[in-house]
Design a protein around this motif. Sequence first.
Motif, PDB file in Angstrom:
ATOM      1  N   PHE A  72      40.804  37.660  44.343  1.00 53.76           N
ATOM      2  CA  PHE A  72      39.924  36.748  43.609  1.00 53.76           C
ATOM      3  C   PHE A  72      40.301  35.299  43.924  1.00 53.76           C
ATOM      4  N   ILE A  73      39.293  34.501  44.227  1.00 53.06           N
ATOM      5  CA  ILE A  73      39.512  33.058  44.369  1.00 53.06           C
ATOM      6  C   ILE A  73      38.864  32.418  43.147  1.00 53.06           C
ATOM      7  N   VAL A  74      39.689  31.882  42.263  1.00 52.09           N
ATOM      8  CA  VAL A  74      39.118  31.230  41.074  1.00 52.09           C
ATOM      9  C   VAL A  74      38.892  29.767  41.440  1.00 52.09           C
ATOM     10  N   SER A  75      37.615  29.404  41.549  1.00 49.39           N
ATOM     11  CA  SER A  75      37.250  28.068  42.033  1.00 49.39           C
ATOM     12  C   SER A  75      36.669  27.250  40.895  1.00 49.39           C
TER      13      SER A  75
ATOM     14  N   ARG B 169      49.459  38.459  43.694  1.00 47.13           N
ATOM     15  CA  ARG B 169      48.977  38.893  45.006  1.00 47.13           C
ATOM     16  C   ARG B 169      47.461  38.975  45.060  1.00 47.13           C
ATOM     17  N   HIS B 170      46.816  38.886  43.908  1.00 46.22           N
ATOM     18  CA  HIS B 170      45.365  39.110  43.901  1.00 46.22           C
ATOM     19  C   HIS B 170      44.553  37.917  43.397  1.00 46.22           C
ATOM     20  N   PHE B 171      45.255  36.845  43.020  1.00 41.36           N
ATOM     21  CA  PHE B 171      44.540  35.657  42.529  1.00 41.36           C
ATOM     22  C   PHE B 171      45.064  34.407  43.206  1.00 41.36           C
ATOM     23  N   VAL B 172      44.146  33.607  43.720  1.00 37.93           N
ATOM     24  CA  VAL B 172      44.501  32.251  44.133  1.00 37.93           C
ATOM     25  C   VAL B 172      43.500  31.309  43.461  1.00 37.93           C
TER      26      VAL B 172
ATOM     27  N   ILE C 214      48.395  31.568  37.507  1.00 45.99           N
ATOM     28  CA  ILE C 214      48.388  31.585  38.970  1.00 45.99           C
ATOM     29  C   ILE C 214      49.458  30.616  39.452  1.00 45.99           C
ATOM     30  N   ASP C 215      50.307  31.107  40.338  1.00 44.46           N
ATOM     31  CA  ASP C 215      51.369  30.298  40.910  1.00 44.46           C
ATOM     32  C   ASP C 215      50.726  29.112  41.647  1.00 44.46           C
ATOM     33  N   THR C 216      51.164  27.882  41.330  1.00 44.44           N
ATOM     34  CA  THR C 216      50.514  26.734  41.979  1.00 44.44           C
ATOM     35  C   THR C 216      50.825  26.680  43.487  1.00 44.44           C
ATOM     36  N   ALA C 217      51.776  27.497  43.931  1.00 42.15           N
ATOM     37  CA  ALA C 217      51.972  27.628  45.389  1.00 42.15           C
ATOM     38  C   ALA C 217      50.743  28.291  46.011  1.00 42.15           C
ATOM     39  N   HIS C 218      49.990  28.997  45.179  1.00 40.55           N
ATOM     40  CA  HIS C 218      48.765  29.653  45.661  1.00 40.55           C
ATOM     41  C   HIS C 218      47.522  28.911  45.187  1.00 40.55           C
TER      42      HIS C 218
END
Length: 549
Positions: A207-210, A243-246, A260-264
């Motif tokens: 998932f890309i949360v935009s 592993r499933h969200f950026v 969500i890790d801000t590295a991602h």
Amino acid sequence: MTVEPKRPPLTDLPEWKALGEHFRKIRDVHLREFFAGDPKRGERFAVEDAGLYLDYSKNRITGETLALLVALAEACGLSQRIEAMFRGEKINTTEGRAALHVALRMPRGRPVFVDGQDVGSAMHEVLDRMADFAGRVRDGAWKGYTGKRIRNVINIGIGGSDLGPVMAYEALRHYSRRDMTFRFVSNIDGTDFAEAARDLNAEETLFIVSSKTFTTVETMTNARTARRWTVQALGGDERSVARHFVAVSTNAGEVAKFGIDTAHMFGFWDWVGGRYSMDSAIGLSTMIAIGPENFRAMLDGFHAMDEHFRTAPFARNLPALMGLLSVWYNNFFGAQTSAVLPYDRYLKRFPAYLQQLTMESNGKHVTLEGAYVDYETGPVFWGEPGTNGQHSFYQLLHQGTKLVPCDFIGFCRTLNPLGNHHDLLMANLFAQTEALALGRTEDELRAEGTPDRLVAHRICKGNRPSNTILGEELTPGTLGRLVALYEHSVFTQGVVWQIDSFDQWGVELGKVLAKKIVAELGETGEPDLRHDSSTNALIRRYRRFRPPQ
Ligand code: F6P
């Protein structure tokens, strides 16, 4: 913050008045007369630049109209406003921000200043991180929580954080990874998420949360649902989220709060408006679909049109011409709407994308100084891909009582050569522009032997204006050029109308009221409703018939 100089009201400008005078002289002249009087009109009123060909000869204009429109643009300070935009001045005055989307597509090494700071390297750093991540997802190096490679990408976002990505994915599907699935969830209606996820394996889904703000209720609700769906499917382990969200956002704090890790996280900046963001990190899903090289080619296409807009004289400047023609119909002919008709199936979401770009930008009722306008601003924008529209609403375009200026978009080469499909498609495009412009007269109908009782029904008066935008082929670069063409056309219109094309205060009220009503829907007892009687009755009825809470 840029202080807006006091300017004379638009309708007091001598250039505006001159256009009014001129309009009265030519409003009844038929395009047939224009074409008959000038055998070279089709070439004279056409421009080719930045990789696109614009034929604007089927507009109700003369050389004088053009000169007067250009004079209006100059009087409204279009040249200065373009320079101000490119210099990163805070031209979005109500929000105190620059509108520097043109910086997003600058080639590497070109400095980009915002508030005296060069943001060019930060921008390219994000692009590089996106390219690295997209590459890892595409080649399977980025694994899901259970070690499987990612095969499905779902972008969660709304408005500018959805329409650009979904439009670009559809437009560039030909260039996309066909062994991966790309979906887009935007609506707060649970059906959107349920249908997007129903046949997918969570182990293989990213998932890309935009969200620029990371607070938009639709996006955050969908993102929370997606997280539940993922964690539940992956054995209840919250660690699977990593592993499933950026995220794509300007708001690192809220991204971290969501888990969500801000590295991602892939960042962008407040000087990128939502509806101008498809070429920022918001385009991450596009980049995963088409690959970093194609994404760069798209940015180069945007940039080519930016440079053209910044440097070409207005009389040969595609976005300026399109913007000024839109003003001509909107303000002098009283056209209320404008249609975009792409003759390419891949552009099926282009009209929806342009609806946000044009209407959220120019649907404004006050000037930059806050004075109510006494003239029309942005038209209603709508459209459908050809030829489907021909068998539905074109009847009104040809014989209805409304004037609807149209933009036709087509390409000389198709990406799917199948028999004579493309010649048939393009023949239809050319025929429609001809039919709208010239129509069919009573004499012609009688000469063809049309029965008397049908003559009036079959007359097409014509004189219905259109632009034709012809590209060679739909490539990532062409898409960039096309989008930038419309961005700058919208900008041109906004400058003439003296409005802020980069804010969107009108969407706030509905959001505030919805918050209040959500609380009322959640109350266990009968809520004390203080809306108008219609809204009160609707809420009561909904509460009565929904499933028991
Ligand atoms: O509702 C309007 C709006 O602010 C748009 O301008 C924007 O594109 C959209 O909401 C989504 O906002 P965000 O990216 O912050 O979630």
